[in-house]
Design a protein around this motif. Sequence first.
Motif, PDB file in Angstrom:
ATOM      1  N   ALA A 110       0.835  -1.205   0.000  1.00 26.57           N
ATOM      2  CA  ALA A 110       0.000   0.000   0.000  1.00 26.57           C
ATOM      3  C   ALA A 110       0.869   1.253   0.000  1.00 26.57           C
ATOM      4  N   TRP A 111       1.928   1.259   0.810  1.00 28.34           N
ATOM      5  CA  TRP A 111       2.843   2.408   0.859  1.00 28.34           C
ATOM      6  C   TRP A 111       3.527   2.600  -0.490  1.00 28.34           C
ATOM      7  N   GLN A 112       3.989   1.510  -1.092  1.00 27.41           N
ATOM      8  CA  GLN A 112       4.675   1.592  -2.381  1.00 27.41           C
ATOM      9  C   GLN A 112       3.736   2.150  -3.453  1.00 27.41           C
ATOM     10  N   HIS A 113       2.503   1.683  -3.474  1.00 27.09           N
ATOM     11  CA  HIS A 113       1.531   2.169  -4.440  1.00 27.09           C
ATOM     12  C   HIS A 113       1.284   3.671  -4.250  1.00 27.09           C
ATOM     13  N   ALA A 114       1.100   4.094  -3.014  1.00 29.70           N
ATOM     14  CA  ALA A 114       0.855   5.511  -2.721  1.00 29.70           C
ATOM     15  C   ALA A 114       2.058   6.364  -3.123  1.00 29.70           C
ATOM     16  N   THR A 115       3.254   5.881  -2.820  1.00 28.27           N
ATOM     17  CA  THR A 115       4.470   6.614  -3.151  1.00 28.27           C
ATOM     18  C   THR A 115       4.634   6.739  -4.661  1.00 28.27           C
ATOM     19  N   ASN A 116       4.412   5.660  -5.382  1.00 32.62           N
ATOM     20  CA  ASN A 116       4.539   5.688  -6.835  1.00 32.62           C
ATOM     21  C   ASN A 116       3.470   6.568  -7.480  1.00 32.62           C
ATOM     22  N   THR A 117       2.277   6.571  -6.921  1.00 27.91           N
ATOM     23  CA  THR A 117       1.196   7.402  -7.443  1.00 27.91           C
ATOM     24  C   THR A 117       1.526   8.884  -7.281  1.00 27.91           C
ATOM     25  N   GLU A 118       2.145   9.231  -6.152  1.00 25.44           N
ATOM     26  CA  GLU A 118       2.518  10.625  -5.893  1.00 25.44           C
ATOM     27  C   GLU A 118       3.662  11.095  -6.775  1.00 25.44           C
ATOM     28  N   GLN A 119       4.420  10.176  -7.345  1.00 25.09           N
ATOM     29  CA  GLN A 119       5.604  10.484  -8.149  1.00 25.09           C
ATOM     30  C   GLN A 119       6.515  11.458  -7.404  1.00 25.09           C
ATOM     31  N   ARG A 120       6.912  11.032  -6.234  1.00 19.06           N
ATOM     32  CA  ARG A 120       7.759  11.873  -5.397  1.00 19.06           C
ATOM     33  C   ARG A 120       9.083  12.181  -6.087  1.00 19.06           C
ATOM     34  N   LYS A 121       9.576  13.365  -5.826  1.00 23.35           N
ATOM     35  CA  LYS A 121      10.867  13.798  -6.361  1.00 23.35           C
ATOM     36  C   LYS A 121      11.977  13.364  -5.409  1.00 23.35           C
ATOM     37  N   VAL A 122      13.177  13.319  -5.939  1.00 21.47           N
ATOM     38  CA  VAL A 122      14.340  12.997  -5.125  1.00 21.47           C
ATOM     39  C   VAL A 122      14.660  14.203  -4.245  1.00 21.47           C
ATOM     40  N   ARG A 123      14.900  13.942  -2.972  1.00 27.47           N
ATOM     41  CA  ARG A 123      15.303  15.019  -2.063  1.00 27.47           C
ATOM     42  C   ARG A 123      16.824  14.979  -1.934  1.00 27.47           C
ATOM     43  N   TRP A 124      17.501  15.811  -2.705  1.00 28.64           N
ATOM     44  CA  TRP A 124      18.959  15.826  -2.683  1.00 28.64           C
ATOM     45  C   TRP A 124      19.447  16.369  -1.354  1.00 28.64           C
ATOM     46  N   GLN A 125      20.548  15.835  -0.894  1.00 23.86           N
ATOM     47  CA  GLN A 125      21.102  16.247   0.391  1.00 23.86           C
ATOM     48  C   GLN A 125      22.051  17.435   0.264  1.00 23.86           C
ATOM     49  N   PHE A 126      22.404  17.803  -0.964  1.00 23.37           N
ATOM     50  CA  PHE A 126      23.257  18.963  -1.158  1.00 23.37           C
ATOM     51  C   PHE A 126      22.874  19.633  -2.474  1.00 23.37           C
ATOM     52  N   THR A 127      23.317  20.874  -2.641  1.00 23.99           N
ATOM     53  CA  THR A 127      22.944  21.653  -3.820  1.00 23.99           C
ATOM     54  C   THR A 127      23.771  21.229  -5.033  1.00 23.99           C
ATOM     55  N   ASP A 147      25.622  23.172  -6.828  1.00 29.79           N
ATOM     56  CA  ASP A 147      26.951  23.784  -6.703  1.00 29.79           C
ATOM     57  C   ASP A 147      27.852  22.965  -5.783  1.00 29.79           C
ATOM     58  N   ASP A 148      27.301  22.476  -4.661  1.00 29.08           N
ATOM     59  CA  ASP A 148      28.082  21.627  -3.759  1.00 29.08           C
ATOM     60  C   ASP A 148      28.497  20.336  -4.455  1.00 29.08           C
ATOM     61  N   ALA A 149      27.603  19.779  -5.241  1.00 27.46           N
ATOM     62  CA  ALA A 149      27.908  18.535  -5.962  1.00 27.46           C
ATOM     63  C   ALA A 149      29.034  18.760  -6.951  1.00 27.46           C
ATOM     64  N   LYS A 209      32.267  18.815  -4.911  1.00 22.01           N
ATOM     65  CA  LYS A 209      32.619  17.518  -4.338  1.00 22.01           C
ATOM     66  C   LYS A 209      32.936  16.473  -5.395  1.00 22.01           C
ATOM     67  N   LEU A 210      32.329  16.583  -6.562  1.00 26.52           N
ATOM     68  CA  LEU A 210      32.492  15.562  -7.594  1.00 26.52           C
ATOM     69  C   LEU A 210      33.316  16.045  -8.794  1.00 26.52           C
ATOM     70  N   ARG A 211      34.032  17.151  -8.624  1.00 27.07           N
ATOM     71  CA  ARG A 211      34.774  17.712  -9.756  1.00 27.07           C
ATOM     72  C   ARG A 211      35.799  16.743 -10.324  1.00 27.07           C
ATOM     73  N   HIS A 212      36.346  15.865  -9.491  1.00 25.26           N
ATOM     74  CA  HIS A 212      37.331  14.906  -9.987  1.00 25.26           C
ATOM     75  C   HIS A 212      36.697  13.874 -10.933  1.00 25.26           C
ATOM     76  N   LEU A 213      35.384  13.707 -10.876  1.00 27.81           N
ATOM     77  CA  LEU A 213      34.700  12.770 -11.767  1.00 27.81           C
ATOM     78  C   LEU A 213      34.353  13.391 -13.114  1.00 27.81           C
ATOM     79  N   TYR A 214      34.299  14.709 -13.158  1.00 30.25           N
ATOM     80  CA  TYR A 214      33.930  15.417 -14.380  1.00 30.25           C
ATOM     81  C   TYR A 214      34.987  16.462 -14.733  1.00 30.25           C
ATOM     82  N   PRO A 215      36.130  16.003 -15.216  1.00 27.51           N
ATOM     83  CA  PRO A 215      37.187  16.966 -15.550  1.00 27.51           C
ATOM     84  C   PRO A 215      36.778  17.855 -16.730  1.00 27.51           C
TER      85      PRO A 215
END
Length: 70
Positions: A38-55, A57-59, A62-68
């Motif tokens: 029931a929870w999974q169905h409700a969550t999927n129906t709402e199409q919740r967005k990802v709640r990122w833990q950082f902005t 710019d912060d990403a 922090k990840l500049r070495h992965l994207y030279p």
Amino acid sequence: MSISRSDAVRHPFCETLQSITSDRRISDLDTLNTELTAWQHATNTEQRKVRWQFTTDDARVKLRHLYPKS
């Protein structure tokens, strides 16, 4: 394996289970599966967005070495 309350608070899946069960005891696996479905169905129906833990710019910082720069 048992999960202590302090471990449960740290793990996102356990936080989800706590929110589903609202601190009540679920007596059997069938009831738990029904609640989770029931929870999974409700969550999927709402199409919740990802709640990122950082902005973005912060990403980039922090990840500049992965994207030279090319």
